[in-house]
Scaffold this motif. Sequence first.
Motif, PDB file in Angstrom:
ATOM      1  N   ALA A 286       1.211  27.610  -2.912  1.00 39.04           N
ATOM      2  CA  ALA A 286      -0.455  27.721  -3.834  1.00 39.04           C
ATOM      3  C   ALA A 286      -0.790  28.808  -3.277  1.00 39.04           C
ATOM      4  CB  ALA A 286      -0.950  26.450  -3.574  1.00 39.04           C
ATOM      5  N   ASP A 287      -0.569  29.362  -2.150  1.00 35.74           N
ATOM      6  CA  ASP A 287      -1.639  30.705  -1.760  1.00 35.74           C
ATOM      7  C   ASP A 287      -0.341  32.038  -1.655  1.00 35.74           C
ATOM      8  OD1 ASP A 287      -3.533  29.135  -0.165  1.00 35.74           O
ATOM      9  OD2 ASP A 287      -2.329  28.539   1.385  1.00 35.74           O
ATOM     10  N   GLY A 288       0.953  31.145  -1.964  1.00 38.71           N
ATOM     11  CA  GLY A 288       1.521  32.846  -2.887  1.00 38.71           C
ATOM     12  C   GLY A 288       2.491  33.498  -1.463  1.00 38.71           C
ATOM     13  N   ILE A 289       2.356  32.362  -0.331  1.00 41.14           N
ATOM     14  CA  ILE A 289       3.062  32.674   0.785  1.00 41.14           C
ATOM     15  C   ILE A 289       4.463  31.996   0.259  1.00 41.14           C
ATOM     16  CG2 ILE A 289       3.381  32.367   3.498  1.00 41.14           C
ATOM     17  CD1 ILE A 289      -0.048  31.987   2.806  1.00 41.14           C
ATOM     18  N   PHE A 290       4.808  31.572  -0.073  1.00 42.32           N
ATOM     19  CA  PHE A 290       6.092  30.385  -0.272  1.00 42.32           C
ATOM     20  C   PHE A 290       6.485  30.591  -1.978  1.00 42.32           C
ATOM     21  CE2 PHE A 290       9.078  27.747  -0.418  1.00 42.32           C
ATOM     22  CZ  PHE A 290      10.256  28.501   0.618  1.00 42.32           C
ATOM     23  N   ARG A 291       7.962  30.746  -2.543  1.00 44.19           N
ATOM     24  CA  ARG A 291       8.230  31.033  -3.958  1.00 44.19           C
ATOM     25  C   ARG A 291       7.641  29.544  -4.227  1.00 44.19           C
ATOM     26  NH1 ARG A 291       8.953  35.745  -5.891  1.00 44.19           N
ATOM     27  NH2 ARG A 291       9.241  37.393  -5.036  1.00 44.19           N
ATOM     28  N   GLN A 292       7.192  29.146  -5.074  1.00 37.93           N
ATOM     29  CA  GLN A 292       6.864  27.789  -6.298  1.00 37.93           C
ATOM     30  C   GLN A 292       8.523  27.139  -6.271  1.00 37.93           C
ATOM     31  OE1 GLN A 292       3.513  26.489  -6.300  1.00 37.93           O
ATOM     32  NE2 GLN A 292       4.642  24.394  -6.458  1.00 37.93           N
ATOM     33  N   GLU A 293       8.621  28.160  -6.875  1.00 34.06           N
ATOM     34  CA  GLU A 293      10.049  27.781  -7.998  1.00 34.06           C
ATOM     35  C   GLU A 293      11.093  26.991  -6.448  1.00 34.06           C
ATOM     36  OE1 GLU A 293      13.194  28.696 -11.456  1.00 34.06           O
ATOM     37  OE2 GLU A 293      11.512  30.556 -11.054  1.00 34.06           O
ATOM     38  N   LEU A 294      11.399  28.555  -5.468  1.00 37.67           N
ATOM     39  CA  LEU A 294      12.503  27.507  -4.245  1.00 37.67           C
ATOM     40  C   LEU A 294      11.933  26.714  -3.745  1.00 37.67           C
ATOM     41  CD1 LEU A 294      14.484  28.675  -2.269  1.00 37.67           C
ATOM     42  CD2 LEU A 294      12.504  30.021  -1.389  1.00 37.67           C
ATOM     43  N   PHE A 295      10.651  26.534  -3.669  1.00 34.85           N
ATOM     44  CA  PHE A 295      10.005  24.956  -3.084  1.00 34.85           C
ATOM     45  C   PHE A 295      10.259  23.637  -3.994  1.00 34.85           C
ATOM     46  CE2 PHE A 295       6.751  21.484  -3.473  1.00 34.85           C
ATOM     47  CZ  PHE A 295       6.983  21.185  -1.730  1.00 34.85           C
ATOM     48  N   HIS A 296      10.507  23.672  -4.817  1.00 33.94           N
ATOM     49  CA  HIS A 296      11.073  22.847  -5.965  1.00 33.94           C
ATOM     50  C   HIS A 296      12.528  22.611  -6.203  1.00 33.94           C
ATOM     51  CE1 HIS A 296       7.198  21.193  -6.993  1.00 33.94           C
ATOM     52  NE2 HIS A 296       6.857  22.863  -7.803  1.00 33.94           N
ATOM     53  N   ARG A 297      13.070  23.669  -5.662  1.00 37.54           N
ATOM     54  CA  ARG A 297      14.694  23.763  -6.141  1.00 37.54           C
ATOM     55  C   ARG A 297      15.079  23.033  -4.786  1.00 37.54           C
ATOM     56  NH1 ARG A 297      17.050  25.651 -10.184  1.00 37.54           N
ATOM     57  NH2 ARG A 297      16.693  26.777 -11.657  1.00 37.54           N
ATOM     58  N   LEU A 298      14.669  23.131  -3.153  1.00 39.91           N
ATOM     59  CA  LEU A 298      15.021  22.902  -2.320  1.00 39.91           C
ATOM     60  C   LEU A 298      14.421  21.352  -1.637  1.00 39.91           C
ATOM     61  CD1 LEU A 298      13.420  25.980   0.319  1.00 39.91           C
ATOM     62  CD2 LEU A 298      16.322  25.182  -0.633  1.00 39.91           C
ATOM     63  N   ALA A 299      13.112  21.659  -2.324  1.00 36.69           N
ATOM     64  CA  ALA A 299      13.068  19.613  -2.220  1.00 36.69           C
ATOM     65  C   ALA A 299      13.276  18.925  -2.675  1.00 36.69           C
ATOM     66  CB  ALA A 299      11.120  20.042  -1.805  1.00 36.69           C
ATOM     67  N   VAL A 300      14.645  18.816  -3.643  1.00 41.41           N
ATOM     68  CA  VAL A 300      14.737  17.607  -4.181  1.00 41.41           C
ATOM     69  C   VAL A 300      14.897  16.401  -3.827  1.00 41.41           C
ATOM     70  CG1 VAL A 300      16.771  17.185  -5.657  1.00 41.41           C
ATOM     71  CG2 VAL A 300      16.411  19.621  -5.848  1.00 41.41           C
ATOM     72  N   VAL A 301      15.209  16.404  -2.250  1.00 38.31           N
ATOM     73  CA  VAL A 301      14.819  14.421  -2.622  1.00 38.31           C
ATOM     74  C   VAL A 301      14.359  15.023  -0.920  1.00 38.31           C
ATOM     75  CG1 VAL A 301      16.042  12.822  -1.110  1.00 38.31           C
ATOM     76  CG2 VAL A 301      16.908  14.017  -3.003  1.00 38.31           C
ATOM     77  N   PRO A 302      12.904  15.076  -0.867  1.00 45.91           N
ATOM     78  CA  PRO A 302      12.153  15.094   0.094  1.00 45.91           C
ATOM     79  C   PRO A 302      11.934  13.817   1.577  1.00 45.91           C
ATOM     80  CG  PRO A 302      10.886  14.685  -1.353  1.00 45.91           C
ATOM     81  CD  PRO A 302      11.491  14.609  -1.434  1.00 45.91           C
ATOM     82  N   ILE A 303      11.891  14.684   2.779  1.00 48.28           N
ATOM     83  CA  ILE A 303      12.631  13.273   3.646  1.00 48.28           C
ATOM     84  C   ILE A 303      11.734  13.424   4.860  1.00 48.28           C
ATOM     85  CG2 ILE A 303      13.813  12.010   5.067  1.00 48.28           C
ATOM     86  CD1 ILE A 303      16.204  12.469   3.603  1.00 48.28           C
ATOM     87  N   ASP A 304      10.429  12.807   4.997  1.00 53.12           N
ATOM     88  CA  ASP A 304       9.098  12.983   5.953  1.00 53.12           C
ATOM     89  C   ASP A 304      10.612  12.378   7.730  1.00 53.12           C
ATOM     90  OD1 ASP A 304       7.072  13.297   7.430  1.00 53.12           O
ATOM     91  OD2 ASP A 304       7.040  11.457   7.664  1.00 53.12           O
ATOM     92  N   VAL A 305      10.132  13.139   8.843  1.00 54.40           N
ATOM     93  CA  VAL A 305      10.868  12.540  10.028  1.00 54.40           C
ATOM     94  C   VAL A 305       9.637  12.617  10.202  1.00 54.40           C
ATOM     95  CG1 VAL A 305      12.154  13.498  12.104  1.00 54.40           C
ATOM     96  CG2 VAL A 305      12.855  14.551   9.684  1.00 54.40           C
TER      97      VAL A 305
END
Length: 469
Positions: A286-305
């Motif tokens: 949201a702050d423009g520091i990380f690409r929104q589209e890349l985030f969505h492609r990397l986080a297909v399955v989010p898992i919290d440790v």
Amino acid sequence: MGDILIVDDERDIRELVADILEDEGYTCRKAANSGECMAEVEKEPPSLMILDIWLKDSDMDGIDILKIAKRDYPGMPVIIISGHGNIEIAVAAIKQGAYDYIEKPFNIDQLMVVIGRAMETSRLRRENVELRRRDVEPPELIGNSPAFRTLKSSLEKVTKSNGRVMLTGPAGSGKELAARYIHANSGRAEHPFVTVGAAAIEPERMEEVLFGRESPERGIEPGLLEQADNGVLFFDEVADMPLGTQSKILRVLVDQTFTRVGGTEKVRVDIRVISSTNRDLTQLAADGIFRQELFHRLAVVPIDVPSLDDRREDIPELASFFLQMFNRQQGLPLRTLSEEATTLLQTTIWPGNIRQLKNMMERVLILSGGKGEIAAAELPGPDAAPADDQGRVVLSGSLATLPLREARELFEREYLLTQINRFGGNISRTASFVGMERSALHRKLKSLGVVTSSKQGARIAHLDEQPAG
């Protein structure tokens, strides 16, 4: 920083280069001929060799030494220098495995840049060799708490798929171990697991390290993407990746192809990507520091440790595992934890999570020199209340300023919250430990505004949950 061997028949050159490198923090050794060089290498292989082509009073020239060095120590980078240089010598040196070729008289700044790159490449190779060596035994996940069981269940579900996984959680909680567990139990287990430490690679070097490079003089140098072909590429703390690299990684994720730095041909790879972060990528996007589209492609399955504070039940088993591991790997004394030491560990605050617990166990074994059970007094206790020389607990400033009734209520609330979370929300075990009847503990918790859950442990109730009166 590193041990560098300088091989040159000119004393002034050896001394000049050594003085400059030592000022930069490197340790240097020097050799004037092939005999001295091979003696130094056999004594202890250096992290890097700077090697002159022409060596007076020597049985071998630089190319001969280079062949032997690359045969016996393939991971050791060699930088060739010569005052009689031409393109044929440079090509011959590169073909024999030299990292780079610099012609005399050389520019010191240029030499330092090449040395820095060579040392970084060597470090990355050593790290990946070590990581692959560790993978001979499948990574072991330790624990039985509700939070741990939830984590392991999530990991089991993604092992057989090829989906991209984003592991989130605080530093030291075991995100890389979780990634290795996925890899070791997947169909790619026989292929490489390659780690990209985004924070450890200089931003201007990121693309070269990832994509590799090629040139007429040096040929092709594969990057980490090619090294991970058919296996897993793990982006450790992906939030630290430069924005420019993010867009290129995005294209790799889309079509699994890329171009090496300096190259023109497309390289195709088959990799599974697992990422980790201890930061809020949604906010960074949201702050423009990380690409929104890349985030969505990397986080297909989010898992919290989960943090270690969220799985206090597992602390005794984890601590015991580390104690046995250090005995097996380092020959440190095999010791166990006393009941008092176990209780102290379970009630300690762990900002560094599992990594902090592991480091503490190693420190205790190294410094204590004792045998048998580890007593509570042997454990560092930075979060424990300090005591004076008469054994009296020194109250914190905030607690000492409260009336007795409020101070007692605050202490009871924090004490019971800690104990319930320590026992994973199990009221019966908590009641037994604190010496209360189960029904009496329930009444006490209600009066203190504490609510419990078998999944979430204990917490302070919101205002609308507080008991009346």
